[in-house]
Design a protein around this motif. Structure first.
Motif, PDB file in Angstrom:
ATOM      1  N   MET A 272      -6.072 -10.197 -23.836  1.00  0.00           N
ATOM      2  CA  MET A 272      -5.340 -10.996 -24.823  1.00  0.00           C
ATOM      3  C   MET A 272      -5.664 -10.536 -26.240  1.00  0.00           C
ATOM      4  SD  MET A 272      -5.686 -14.782 -23.076  1.00  0.00           S
ATOM      5  CE  MET A 272      -4.916 -15.675 -24.447  1.00  0.00           C
ATOM      6  N   ASN A 273      -6.930 -10.207 -26.479  1.00  0.00           N
ATOM      7  CA  ASN A 273      -7.303  -9.640 -27.779  1.00  0.00           C
ATOM      8  C   ASN A 273      -6.584  -8.316 -28.005  1.00  0.00           C
ATOM      9  OD1 ASN A 273      -9.015 -11.796 -28.066  1.00  0.00           O
ATOM     10  ND2 ASN A 273     -10.912 -10.621 -28.004  1.00  0.00           N
ATOM     11  N   ALA A 274      -6.449  -7.545 -26.932  1.00  0.00           N
ATOM     12  CA  ALA A 274      -5.828  -6.223 -27.049  1.00  0.00           C
ATOM     13  C   ALA A 274      -4.378  -6.313 -27.499  1.00  0.00           C
ATOM     14  CB  ALA A 274      -5.919  -5.485 -25.716  1.00  0.00           C
ATOM     15  N   ILE A 275      -3.621  -7.280 -26.978  1.00  0.00           N
ATOM     16  CA  ILE A 275      -2.209  -7.386 -27.392  1.00  0.00           C
ATOM     17  C   ILE A 275      -2.061  -8.137 -28.714  1.00  0.00           C
ATOM     18  CG2 ILE A 275      -1.438  -7.310 -24.994  1.00  0.00           C
ATOM     19  CD1 ILE A 275      -0.740 -10.302 -25.273  1.00  0.00           C
ATOM     20  N   GLY A 276      -3.140  -8.828 -29.138  1.00  0.00           N
ATOM     21  CA  GLY A 276      -3.131  -9.472 -30.450  1.00  0.00           C
ATOM     22  C   GLY A 276      -2.749 -10.939 -30.451  1.00  0.00           C
ATOM     23  N   ILE A 277      -2.499 -11.531 -29.277  1.00  0.00           N
ATOM     24  CA  ILE A 277      -2.038 -12.924 -29.221  1.00  0.00           C
ATOM     25  C   ILE A 277      -3.103 -13.905 -29.698  1.00  0.00           C
ATOM     26  CG2 ILE A 277      -2.786 -13.371 -26.839  1.00  0.00           C
ATOM     27  CD1 ILE A 277       0.595 -14.494 -28.301  1.00  0.00           C
ATOM     28  N   THR A 278      -4.360 -13.487 -29.703  1.00  0.00           N
ATOM     29  CA  THR A 278      -5.461 -14.379 -30.099  1.00  0.00           C
ATOM     30  C   THR A 278      -5.794 -14.271 -31.583  1.00  0.00           C
ATOM     31  OG1 THR A 278      -7.098 -12.687 -29.523  1.00  0.00           O
ATOM     32  CG2 THR A 278      -6.508 -14.268 -27.807  1.00  0.00           C
ATOM     33  N   TYR A 279      -5.057 -13.446 -32.318  1.00  0.00           N
ATOM     34  CA  TYR A 279      -5.415 -13.221 -33.725  1.00  0.00           C
ATOM     35  C   TYR A 279      -5.191 -14.472 -34.567  1.00  0.00           C
ATOM     36  CZ  TYR A 279      -5.696 -11.110 -38.353  1.00  0.00           C
ATOM     37  OH  TYR A 279      -6.060 -10.821 -39.653  1.00  0.00           O
ATOM     38  N   ASN A 280      -6.184 -14.776 -35.404  1.00  0.00           N
ATOM     39  CA  ASN A 280      -6.145 -15.942 -36.292  1.00  0.00           C
ATOM     40  C   ASN A 280      -6.231 -15.447 -37.737  1.00  0.00           C
ATOM     41  OD1 ASN A 280      -6.553 -18.279 -37.768  1.00  0.00           O
ATOM     42  ND2 ASN A 280      -8.065 -19.136 -36.372  1.00  0.00           N
ATOM     43  N   PRO A 281      -5.143 -15.525 -38.502  1.00  0.00           N
ATOM     44  CA  PRO A 281      -5.162 -14.998 -39.867  1.00  0.00           C
ATOM     45  C   PRO A 281      -6.111 -15.763 -40.791  1.00  0.00           C
ATOM     46  CG  PRO A 281      -3.145 -16.230 -39.472  1.00  0.00           C
ATOM     47  CD  PRO A 281      -3.835 -16.105 -38.158  1.00  0.00           C
ATOM     48  N   GLU A 282      -6.417 -17.008 -40.457  1.00  0.00           N
ATOM     49  CA  GLU A 282      -7.321 -17.785 -41.314  1.00  0.00           C
ATOM     50  C   GLU A 282      -8.743 -17.264 -41.240  1.00  0.00           C
ATOM     51  OE1 GLU A 282      -6.994 -21.898 -40.379  1.00  0.00           O
ATOM     52  OE2 GLU A 282      -4.856 -22.026 -40.882  1.00  0.00           O
ATOM     53  N   THR A 283      -9.176 -16.887 -40.050  1.00  0.00           N
ATOM     54  CA  THR A 283     -10.533 -16.348 -39.889  1.00  0.00           C
ATOM     55  C   THR A 283     -10.537 -14.824 -39.838  1.00  0.00           C
ATOM     56  OG1 THR A 283     -10.383 -16.446 -37.466  1.00  0.00           O
ATOM     57  CG2 THR A 283     -11.221 -18.405 -38.596  1.00  0.00           C
ATOM     58  N   GLN A 284      -9.337 -14.244 -39.707  1.00  0.00           N
ATOM     59  CA  GLN A 284      -9.179 -12.795 -39.514  1.00  0.00           C
ATOM     60  C   GLN A 284     -10.021 -12.317 -38.328  1.00  0.00           C
ATOM     61  OE1 GLN A 284      -9.533 -10.443 -43.097  1.00  0.00           O
ATOM     62  NE2 GLN A 284      -7.788 -11.453 -44.050  1.00  0.00           N
ATOM     63  N   ASP A 285     -10.008 -13.146 -37.309  1.00  0.00           N
ATOM     64  CA  ASP A 285     -10.740 -12.838 -36.083  1.00  0.00           C
ATOM     65  C   ASP A 285      -9.839 -13.170 -34.890  1.00  0.00           C
ATOM     66  OD1 ASP A 285     -12.737 -12.035 -34.406  1.00  0.00           O
ATOM     67  OD2 ASP A 285     -14.203 -13.528 -35.064  1.00  0.00           O
ATOM     68  N   PHE A 286     -10.271 -12.783 -33.722  1.00  0.00           N
ATOM     69  CA  PHE A 286      -9.470 -13.022 -32.521  1.00  0.00           C
ATOM     70  C   PHE A 286     -10.007 -14.258 -31.795  1.00  0.00           C
ATOM     71  CE2 PHE A 286      -8.695  -8.750 -33.763  1.00  0.00           C
ATOM     72  CZ  PHE A 286      -7.391  -8.480 -33.395  1.00  0.00           C
ATOM     73  N   ASP A 287      -9.776 -15.400 -32.415  1.00  0.00           N
ATOM     74  CA  ASP A 287     -10.312 -16.651 -31.891  1.00  0.00           C
ATOM     75  C   ASP A 287      -9.275 -17.769 -31.837  1.00  0.00           C
ATOM     76  OD1 ASP A 287      -9.976 -17.173 -34.568  1.00  0.00           O
ATOM     77  OD2 ASP A 287     -12.092 -17.557 -35.008  1.00  0.00           O
ATOM     78  N   LYS A 288      -8.004 -17.421 -31.904  1.00  0.00           N
ATOM     79  CA  LYS A 288      -6.957 -18.450 -31.896  1.00  0.00           C
ATOM     80  C   LYS A 288      -6.824 -19.099 -30.526  1.00  0.00           C
ATOM     81  CE  LYS A 288      -2.154 -19.318 -33.205  1.00  0.00           C
ATOM     82  NZ  LYS A 288      -0.919 -18.755 -33.777  1.00  0.00           N
ATOM     83  N   TYR A 289      -6.831 -18.293 -29.491  1.00  0.00           N
ATOM     84  CA  TYR A 289      -6.764 -18.810 -28.127  1.00  0.00           C
ATOM     85  C   TYR A 289      -7.948 -18.249 -27.348  1.00  0.00           C
ATOM     86  CZ  TYR A 289      -1.998 -20.133 -29.353  1.00  0.00           C
ATOM     87  OH  TYR A 289      -0.911 -20.688 -29.963  1.00  0.00           O
ATOM     88  N   MET A 290      -8.889 -19.119 -27.045  1.00  0.00           N
ATOM     89  CA  MET A 290     -10.087 -18.714 -26.317  1.00  0.00           C
ATOM     90  C   MET A 290      -9.986 -19.205 -24.872  1.00  0.00           C
ATOM     91  SD  MET A 290     -11.603 -17.127 -28.710  1.00  0.00           S
ATOM     92  CE  MET A 290     -13.187 -16.772 -27.950  1.00  0.00           C
ATOM     93  N   THR A 291     -10.194 -18.309 -23.943  1.00  0.00           N
ATOM     94  CA  THR A 291     -10.097 -18.693 -22.538  1.00  0.00           C
ATOM     95  C   THR A 291     -11.257 -19.580 -22.110  1.00  0.00           C
ATOM     96  OG1 THR A 291     -11.240 -16.646 -21.928  1.00  0.00           O
ATOM     97  CG2 THR A 291      -8.821 -16.613 -21.876  1.00  0.00           C
ATOM     98  N   CYS A 292     -12.408 -19.417 -22.762  1.00  0.00           N
ATOM     99  CA  CYS A 292     -13.579 -20.217 -22.422  1.00  0.00           C
ATOM    100  C   CYS A 292     -14.636 -20.010 -23.496  1.00  0.00           C
ATOM    101  CB  CYS A 292     -14.160 -19.809 -21.065  1.00  0.00           C
ATOM    102  SG  CYS A 292     -14.966 -18.177 -21.116  1.00  0.00           S
TER     103      CYS A 292
END
Length: 440
Positions: free
Chosen positions: A259-279
């Motif tokens: 999911m990080n690889a395709i970018g769906i978890t990207y959060n522009p507010e934190t500029q990190d990949f933490d928008k959708y966390m599986t666990c």
């Protein structure tokens, strides 16, 4: 086409049987490993149309690979739900829910009849996560968050290859990712974030392979288990619970990597990949039952809140909405009676967590460190025990397990705690049940 795939599938399984893994596990490992590089390639594609086609190609392939016998069934379900969402009325969520859950119910009933009490990873998991996406799609259309009803977009979302097993995300987010809108205008892709999650998954897989077999559920039927005292049984069941979560956390982290690889978890507010966390595997350290729940299969927790709890609140009280959402979750998981034991007590324990929070001033006399340790022990042991009935699946096995650890008394005490209004009485019940079950 399907005959050609069957020949490829037979050749692949025959070539890889040297690894000595069960076929369902081997296929799942191949899927998880393949999704990471495929996800990185997906992130390099600029055209929305090509992205959707790419998603369909690999989503369909892996659905065939993991659930060949039911591939036509999921496509029929997908087509019927699409037709339902194209109906002229405004309210399309309820008919889509009925359609999707009816299709899922048939799968669960089939498993009850022909593969009872099995933990084999089969098509039912694919249908479960597809159900999440089907309902997400209807919810976002009904709320007018997305107005694009093209079949290509819809089909590519339902067969979104990184998430066909775990990690459903809202249709709106998928739409924005494909067309680079809102949060996905400028995704700062990071292979490092992908590799970190993938490495975590590998470590958890090692735990599943080399540690978990020593702490299997078979312990509960062994003569050695019967010889343990109550304290020893509680310690052992806690270890069994933790080690049996290795496989789930590994699956969550493999999915997180793709999911990080395709970018769906990207959060522009934190500029990190933490928008959708599986666990969040700090689950094991969490002392709050509600937060512990949030950290487990987190994408599904978001789905339940987004599509059900928030909507139930407009019609019912918060408590009613809460229990209805747990009922939806139980039905989504399946029809084993052991599941309903688990979800019933899970709902009650989370409610009791709220009571304990309201009564927090009653615990001020306890030193903070001791209070924290006590809360963690209580939360961890209690959550482990209620989830164990789900792992055992069978109703009688679950009852026998609870009986073995004298935990029925705690459950009745907790249930009574929900009925009383005086928090101080509830605090007494919690303390009494804790000392009774864990120290004696």
């Amino acid at each position: 086409m399907l005959q050609a795939f069957d020949k490829f599938d037979a050749w692949a399984m025959d070539s890889l049987k040297v690894f000595g893994l069960a076929e369902d596990i081997l296929k799942l490992v191949i899927y998880f490993f393949a999704c990471v590089p495929l996800g990185i390639l997906f992130s390099r594609i600029g055209s929305p149309t090509i992205k959707m086609i790419y998603n369909i190609i690999f989503g369909v392939f892996f659905t065939l690979f993991l659930g060949r016998d039911w591939f036509v069934y999921i496509n029929i379900t997908t087509l019927v739900c699409y037709l339902v969402t194209q109906l002229p009325q405004k309210q399309i969520l309820i008919p889509t829910f009925i359609t999707a859950f009816s299709a899922l119910a048939y799968i669960h009933i089939h498993r009850l009849m022909y593969d009872y009490s099995s933990w084999k990873i089969d098509f039912s998991v694919l249908q479960m996560t597809a159900t999440c996406r089907l309902i997400y799609y209807a919810a976002d259309l009904q709320d007018s968050l997305v107005n694009d009803r093209s079949f290509l977009l819809y089909y590519s979302y339902i067969f979104m290859f990184p998430c066909i097993m775990i990690g459903p995300v809202p249709f709106k987010s998928y739409y924005d990712l494909i067309y680079k809108k809102n949060d996905y205008v400028d995704v700062k892709y990071s292979n490092r974030k992908v590799l970190i999650e993938f490495s975590k998954a590998l470590l958890l897989s090692a735990g599943e392979i080399y540690i978990r077999p020593y702490f299997d559920f078979s312990w509960y039927n062994s003569p050695e288990w019967k010889q343990l005292n109550l304290f020893q049984k509680n310690i052992l069941q806690a270890i069994i619970g933790m080690t049996n979560r290795f496989r789930y956390f590994a699956g969550f982290k493999y999915t997180q990597a793709s999911m990080n690889a395709i970018g769906i978890t990207y959060n522009p507010e934190t500029q990190d990949f933490d928008k959708y966390m599986t666990c969040d595997y700090t689950y094991e350290l969490e002392k709050n039952a509600i937060q512990k729940t949030v950290k487990w299969n987190s994408n599904v927790q978001v789905w339940l809140k987004y599509c059900f709890f928030d909507r139930f609140q407009k019609l019912f009280s918060i408590s009613t909405s809460y229990y209805l959402t747990y009922l939806i979750s139980a039905v989504w998981h399946g029809f084993y009676f052991g599941y309903y034991q688990t979800f019933f007590w899970w709902a009650l324990i989370n409610q009791n967590c709220k009571y304990a929070y309201r009564a927090r001033s009653k615990f001020d006399w306890i030193p903070p460190k001791i209070r924290t340790i006590g809360a963690w022990v209580y939360c961890t042991f209690t959550m482990n025990i209620i989830v164990m009935t789900m792992g055992l699946i069978d109703w009688q096995k679950g009852l026998q397990f609870n009986n073995d650890i004298n935990f029925n008394s705690l459950f009745f005490l907790l249930l009574y705690g929900l009925w009383i209004e005086k928090v101080k009485n509830f605090v007494f019940i919690i303390l009494f049940s804790f000392f009774y079950n864990f120290l004696f």
